[in-house]
Motif scaffolding. Sequence first.
Motif, mmCIF file in Angstrom:
data_model
loop_
_atom_site.group_PDB
_atom_site.id
_atom_site.type_symbol
_atom_site.label_atom_id
_atom_site.label_comp_id
_atom_site.label_asym_id
_atom_site.label_seq_id
_atom_site.Cartn_x
_atom_site.Cartn_y
_atom_site.Cartn_z
ATOM 1 N N MET A 1 0.852 -1.180 0.000
ATOM 2 C CA MET A 1 0.000 0.000 0.000
ATOM 3 C C MET A 1 0.893 1.236 0.000
ATOM 4 S SD MET A 1 -2.928 1.119 2.731
ATOM 5 C CE MET A 1 -4.062 -0.057 2.050
ATOM 6 N N ARG A 2 0.610 2.113 -0.917
ATOM 7 C CA ARG A 2 1.399 3.342 -1.028
ATOM 8 C C ARG A 2 0.912 4.378 -0.016
ATOM 9 N NH1 ARG A 2 3.379 5.516 -6.028
ATOM 10 N NH2 ARG A 2 5.123 4.146 -6.111
ATOM 11 N N TYR A 3 1.837 5.191 0.439
ATOM 12 C CA TYR A 3 1.502 6.265 1.367
ATOM 13 C C TYR A 3 2.489 7.399 1.162
ATOM 14 C CZ TYR A 3 5.415 4.344 4.015
ATOM 15 O OH TYR A 3 6.659 3.898 4.387
ATOM 16 N N TRP A 4 2.139 8.534 1.666
ATOM 17 C CA TRP A 4 3.001 9.702 1.590
ATOM 18 C C TRP A 4 3.610 9.936 2.967
ATOM 19 C CZ3 TRP A 4 -1.073 13.190 -1.188
ATOM 20 C CH2 TRP A 4 -1.206 12.771 -2.515
ATOM 21 N N PRO A 5 4.923 9.759 3.096
ATOM 22 C CA PRO A 5 5.561 10.004 4.394
ATOM 23 C C PRO A 5 5.721 11.506 4.658
ATOM 24 C CG PRO A 5 7.198 9.290 2.790
ATOM 25 C CD PRO A 5 5.855 9.243 2.102
ATOM 26 N N VAL A 6 5.436 11.897 5.879
ATOM 27 C CA VAL A 6 5.560 13.297 6.291
ATOM 28 C C VAL A 6 6.317 13.313 7.614
ATOM 29 C CG1 VAL A 6 4.295 15.359 7.021
ATOM 30 C CG2 VAL A 6 3.370 13.918 5.184
ATOM 31 N N ILE A 7 7.320 14.187 7.716
ATOM 32 C CA ILE A 7 8.051 14.349 8.975
ATOM 33 C C ILE A 7 7.429 15.521 9.714
ATOM 34 C CG2 ILE A 7 10.293 14.789 10.057
ATOM 35 C CD1 ILE A 7 10.039 12.141 8.423
ATOM 36 N N MET B 1 1.980 8.273 13.100
ATOM 37 C CA MET B 1 0.527 8.325 13.030
ATOM 38 C C MET B 1 0.108 8.090 11.580
ATOM 39 S SD MET B 1 -1.859 11.466 14.388
ATOM 40 C CE MET B 1 -1.078 11.456 15.983
ATOM 41 N N ALA B 2 -0.939 7.316 11.402
ATOM 42 C CA ALA B 2 -1.480 7.066 10.067
ATOM 43 C C ALA B 2 -2.756 7.868 9.893
ATOM 44 C CB ALA B 2 -1.768 5.576 9.898
ATOM 45 N N ILE B 3 -2.729 8.761 8.946
ATOM 46 C CA ILE B 3 -3.916 9.533 8.571
ATOM 47 C C ILE B 3 -3.999 9.404 7.060
ATOM 48 C CG2 ILE B 3 -5.049 11.776 8.556
ATOM 49 C CD1 ILE B 3 -3.439 12.486 11.052
ATOM 50 N N PHE B 4 -4.758 8.418 6.611
ATOM 51 C CA PHE B 4 -4.761 8.037 5.202
ATOM 52 C C PHE B 4 -4.913 9.233 4.284
ATOM 53 C CE2 PHE B 4 -6.509 6.459 1.262
ATOM 54 C CZ PHE B 4 -5.673 5.400 1.011
ATOM 55 N N PRO B 5 -4.037 9.378 3.292
ATOM 56 C CA PRO B 5 -2.967 8.517 2.804
ATOM 57 C C PRO B 5 -1.583 8.909 3.316
ATOM 58 C CG PRO B 5 -3.377 10.187 1.171
ATOM 59 C CD PRO B 5 -4.312 10.459 2.346
ATOM 60 N N PHE B 6 -1.532 9.651 4.419
ATOM 61 C CA PHE B 6 -0.259 10.126 4.952
ATOM 62 C C PHE B 6 0.194 9.266 6.129
ATOM 63 C CE2 PHE B 6 -2.620 13.754 3.280
ATOM 64 C CZ PHE B 6 -1.739 14.223 2.334
ATOM 65 N N MET B 7 1.503 9.060 6.204
ATOM 66 C CA MET B 7 2.082 8.417 7.366
ATOM 67 C C MET B 7 3.016 9.457 7.985
ATOM 68 S SD MET B 7 3.800 4.641 7.739
ATOM 69 C CE MET B 7 2.450 3.868 6.870
ATOM 70 N N LEU B 8 2.646 9.908 9.172
ATOM 71 C CA LEU B 8 3.404 10.957 9.844
ATOM 72 C C LEU B 8 4.440 10.334 10.765
ATOM 73 C CD1 LEU B 8 0.302 13.091 10.888
ATOM 74 C CD2 LEU B 8 1.608 13.245 8.785
ATOM 75 N N PHE B 9 5.657 10.872 10.708
ATOM 76 C CA PHE B 9 6.755 10.394 11.548
ATOM 77 C C PHE B 9 7.342 11.557 12.340
ATOM 78 C CE2 PHE B 9 6.718 7.694 7.756
ATOM 79 C CZ PHE B 9 6.650 6.433 8.323
ATOM 80 N N LYS B 10 7.740 11.271 13.557
ATOM 81 C CA LYS B 10 8.369 12.287 14.392
ATOM 82 C C LYS B 10 9.818 12.517 13.969
ATOM 83 C CE LYS B 10 7.944 13.698 19.081
ATOM 84 N NZ LYS B 10 7.122 13.392 20.220
ATOM 85 N N ASP B 11 10.462 11.445 13.512
ATOM 86 C CA ASP B 11 11.883 11.490 13.181
ATOM 87 C C ASP B 11 12.104 10.907 11.780
ATOM 88 O OD1 ASP B 11 14.642 9.763 13.350
ATOM 89 O OD2 ASP B 11 14.787 11.638 14.481
ATOM 90 N N PRO B 12 12.956 11.509 10.959
ATOM 91 C CA PRO B 12 13.185 11.001 9.600
ATOM 92 C C PRO B 12 13.665 9.547 9.567
ATOM 93 C CG PRO B 12 14.201 13.158 9.856
ATOM 94 C CD PRO B 12 13.704 12.742 11.215
#
Length: 107
Positions: A1-7, A16-27
């Motif tokens: 499944m494709r997603y858009w990573p966001v730092i 945190m997963a907020i479709f279609p974004f996957m949020l990360f605290k650290d790169p």
Amino acid sequence: MRYWPVIWRSLPANAMAIFPFMLFKDPGQKTDALLINHEKIHFHQQLELLILPFYILYTINYLINLYKYRNHDKAYFNISFEKEAYANELDMNYLKNRRLYSWFKYL
């Protein structure tokens, strides 16, 4: 499944997963297979509930747990969606065999 990573360094959680974004605290977390698998499980939960109802049920489940346990951590870890994700995050093939509404058995 494709997603858009966001730092997002001020994220209140590790990821945190907020479709279609996957949020990360650290790169560096963008390559953490376990964390990504956990968040992809949430993507499947969100999609099967048509996204918005997922967030409503997630919030209701959290608030009921918060009332029940009077503790944020206990409330969070007892959310049925989180229970499913944590129970199966080590299984990298879980999503290939996952049945719809699998989170329901963790209620």
